[in-house]
Design a protein around this motif. Structure first.
Motif, PDB file in Angstrom:
ATOM      1  N   HIS A 265       0.852  -1.189   0.000  1.00 11.32           N
ATOM      2  CA  HIS A 265       0.000   0.000   0.000  1.00 11.32           C
ATOM      3  C   HIS A 265       0.890   1.242   0.000  1.00 11.32           C
ATOM      4  O   HIS A 265       1.937   1.242   0.661  1.00 11.32           O
ATOM      5  CB  HIS A 265      -0.881   0.036   1.255  1.00 11.32           C
TER       6      HIS A 265
ATOM      7  N   GLU B 118       0.640   4.120   1.530  1.00  9.32           N
ATOM      8  CA  GLU B 118       0.851   4.762   2.837  1.00  9.32           C
ATOM      9  C   GLU B 118       1.900   4.019   3.652  1.00  9.32           C
ATOM     10  O   GLU B 118       2.631   4.615   4.441  1.00  9.32           O
ATOM     11  CB  GLU B 118      -0.465   4.815   3.621  1.00  9.32           C
TER      12      GLU B 118
ATOM     13  N   CYS C 148      -5.574   2.081   5.863  1.00  6.86           N
ATOM     14  CA  CYS C 148      -6.070   0.850   6.480  1.00  6.86           C
ATOM     15  C   CYS C 148      -5.348   0.680   7.831  1.00  6.86           C
ATOM     16  O   CYS C 148      -4.402   1.418   8.125  1.00  6.86           O
ATOM     17  CB  CYS C 148      -5.815  -0.340   5.556  1.00  6.86           C
TER      18      CYS C 148
ATOM     19  N   MET D 242      -3.170  -1.451   8.885  1.00  7.84           N
ATOM     20  CA  MET D 242      -1.722  -1.700   8.718  1.00  7.84           C
ATOM     21  C   MET D 242      -0.978  -0.384   8.492  1.00  7.84           C
ATOM     22  O   MET D 242       0.049  -0.122   9.120  1.00  7.84           O
ATOM     23  CB  MET D 242      -1.495  -2.646   7.531  1.00  7.84           C
ATOM     24  N   CYS D 243      -1.509   0.422   7.600  1.00  7.39           N
ATOM     25  CA  CYS D 243      -0.831   1.672   7.245  1.00  7.39           C
ATOM     26  C   CYS D 243      -0.972   2.706   8.352  1.00  7.39           C
ATOM     27  O   CYS D 243      -0.048   3.492   8.598  1.00  7.39           O
ATOM     28  CB  CYS D 243      -1.388   2.207   5.938  1.00  7.39           C
TER      29      CYS D 243
HETATM   30 ZN   LIG Z   1      -3.014   0.205   3.879  1.00 12.79          ZN
END
Ligand SMILES: [Zn+2]
Length: 163
Positions: free
Chosen positions: A54, A56, A84, A86-87
């Protein structure tokens, strides 16, 4: 949202379109210094099979490698879609500053449900539930429809009408 900030968000949308046209998911992000200079940008790159690619997440790691803690704290990450979990976690762990997104995760999830797209493997928590110290702004109504249309194309076999 002034013209300069809208300009960074328009670049995010352009990167998202570039990702879609390359067979990736339509997400794009730009990392901007305290004084408004764009330092780094990236787009989604999950088509190769690595679902963590991703933009980010890449920008958080880029910031950790290339910026001081003070520079990171003063920076803003502009992005076409809200981080999200994770980011958001990566953003929080490296001590980046503000996030400005065009569409929220709640908006995106609502559209995907409406279009019958199966749920993602990761719960779509808002940034505030993952990294509560991060200042978050969005959605940005001026650009929401443009981002929605990109996601519609991804989940509609390439139909270009954005319907
Ligand atoms: Zn993400």
């Amino acid at each position: 949202m002034d013209d300069r900030e809208l300009g960074h968000l328009r670049r995010c949308v352009a990167l998202a379109r570039e990702a879609l046209e390359a067979g990736d998911e339509p997400f794009g992000s730009v990392l901007v210094t305290r004084d408004g200079t764009a330092l780094a940008e990236d787009r989604n790159r999950v088509a190769g099979g690595d679902g963590t690619r991703h933009p980010e997440f890449e920008l958080a790691r880029w910031a950790a490698a290339n910026m001081t803690a003070a520079e990171r704290a003063g920076a803003t990450v502009y992005t076409s879609g809200e981080h999200c979990p994770m980011c958001a976690a990566a953003h929080g762990w490296v001590g980046l500053g503000r996030i400005v997104y065009v569409v929220s995760s709640a908006q995106l999830v609502g559209w995907l449900e409406e279009w019958g797209v199966p749920a993602a493997p990761v719960r779509p928590l808002p940034v505030g539930q993952v990294a509560p110290g991060v200042v978050v702004e969005g959605p940005v109504p001026e650009l929401v429809e443009e981002v929605r249309a990109l996601h519609r194309r991804l989940h509609d076999g390439g139909r270009a009408d954005g319907a």
